[in-house]
Motif scaffolding. Structure first.
Motif, mmCIF file in Angstrom:
data_model
loop_
_atom_site.group_PDB
_atom_site.id
_atom_site.type_symbol
_atom_site.label_atom_id
_atom_site.label_comp_id
_atom_site.label_asym_id
_atom_site.label_seq_id
_atom_site.Cartn_x
_atom_site.Cartn_y
_atom_site.Cartn_z
ATOM 1 N N LYS A 132 -33.174 17.760 83.114
ATOM 2 C CA LYS A 132 -31.762 17.892 82.724
ATOM 3 C C LYS A 132 -31.094 16.526 82.719
ATOM 4 N N ASN A 137 -25.753 15.924 78.302
ATOM 5 C CA ASN A 137 -25.836 17.374 78.157
ATOM 6 C C ASN A 137 -27.125 17.791 77.446
ATOM 7 N N GLN A 138 -28.248 17.325 77.963
ATOM 8 C CA GLN A 138 -29.548 17.655 77.399
ATOM 9 C C GLN A 138 -30.430 18.323 78.454
ATOM 10 N N THR A 139 -31.311 19.218 77.994
ATOM 11 C CA THR A 139 -32.283 19.860 78.869
ATOM 12 C C THR A 139 -33.659 19.780 78.217
ATOM 13 N N GLY A 140 -34.671 19.960 79.017
ATOM 14 C CA GLY A 140 -36.014 19.884 78.461
ATOM 15 C C GLY A 140 -37.068 20.323 79.466
ATOM 16 N N ILE A 203 -37.374 17.813 74.608
ATOM 17 C CA ILE A 203 -35.965 17.707 74.981
ATOM 18 C C ILE A 203 -35.114 18.385 73.907
ATOM 19 N N ASP A 204 -34.291 19.349 74.323
ATOM 20 C CA ASP A 204 -33.408 20.092 73.405
ATOM 21 C C ASP A 204 -34.156 20.642 72.203
ATOM 22 N N ASP A 205 -35.312 21.234 72.442
ATOM 23 C CA ASP A 205 -36.121 21.857 71.385
ATOM 24 C C ASP A 205 -36.511 20.885 70.275
#
Length: 278
Positions: A132, A137-140, A203-205
């Motif tokens: 995260k 504001n990114q997730t993976g 990361i973030d698809d």
């Protein structure tokens, strides 16, 4: 502790070469050499936990450092690791034994110098991490595998042992051996380790990004690195040895013997030896 290790072989020499002067004149000396195959799978749970925790910490930090080259503020929110454990090695040594009651005596006291190769590896390691980046504001997610993870040491040690031959008048007789030994800190510090891994992060698809890295060095370097991170090193400053062997000894020629052993030597040990009695 270092002073105790230096005094240990001197105490053994005293027991072997001075104490026998007060024993019966019919006592016999026996000189032998041996070679062994060794494994610590017998205590795999304890070793796996200690070294596995170090591997987990090192691998997690290496993965994060690599990903942060592209995503500066990325953090790990979940991490899991699956490992398979393996160990092995060999041992050889030279031994001197004193039989105070002579040729047909049961009890003997022995002193040996030993060289042991000890390898612990994790042939299959997989790691999963949830990532995260709160700033952007990114997730993976990350999934990786370790292609190499090996820890090796070559301790040189001093040993004192007590042996009891069962029915020593037999040409082939069983025996039991109990012993203790010690190797110094230098054996641990000069040991080596090697870790290599690769994996992909999404990361973030987005598209998978390949990461890979590895490092190697001495165990002393790893100890310093862990201490700087306020983490415990997985090995003590010295290596104690506990020996408990069951064996069979046979006289193949006048005063010439072959020996077969199985037992505990900080793990599971199989040994073949040759000895000659004066």
């Amino acid at each position: 502790m270092k002073k105790m290790f230096k005094l240990f072989p001197l105490a053994l020499l005293f027991l072997l070469f001075l104490a026998p002067q007060n024993l019966s004149a019919q006592g016999h000396w026996e000189f032998g050499i041996h070679y062994s195959l060794w494994s610590i799978d017998l205590f795999s749970g304890l070793i796996e936990d200690k070294i596995g925790e170090t591997l987990k910490s090192e691998l997690k930090e290496d993965i994060l450092d690599a990903i942060r080259d592209d995503f500066e503020h990325i953090e790990e929110t979940y991490y899991s690791q699956e490992v398979d454990f393996d160990s092995g090695g060999w041992n050889y040594g030279f031994e001197v034994r004193w039989y105070p009651a002579g040729k047909h005596g049961s009890y003997s006291l022995g002193f040996s110098l030993e060289k042991t190769y000890m390898r612990v590896s994790f042939p299959e390691v997989s790691a999963d991490m949830t990532l995260k980046d709160e700033v952007n504001n990114q997730t993976g997610d990350f999934h990786g595998e370790v292609s190499e993870s090996i820890f090796e040491i070559w301790p040189f040690s001093f040993h004192l042992s007590f042996r009891w031959d069962i029915n020593p008048s037999w040409k082939w007789r069983p025996y039991i051996t109990f012993g203790v030994g010690m190797a110094g800190a230098g054996s641990v510090n000069k040991g080596e380790y090697s870790i290599a891994w690769s994996g992909t992060a999404v990361i973030d698809d987005g598209l998978p990004i390949l990461y890979e890295d590895g490092k190697s060095g001495t165990l002393e370097e790893l100890r310093i690195e862990l201490e700087e991170e306020n983490e415990d090193f997985f090995l003590p400053e010295f290596i104690p040895f506990i020996q408990l062997n069951l064996g069979v000894k046979g006289e193949v020629y006048d005063n010439l013997y072959v020996l077969f052993d199985v037992g505990v030597w900080n793990g599971l040990l199989f040994r073949l030896g040759v000895a000659y009695r004066l």
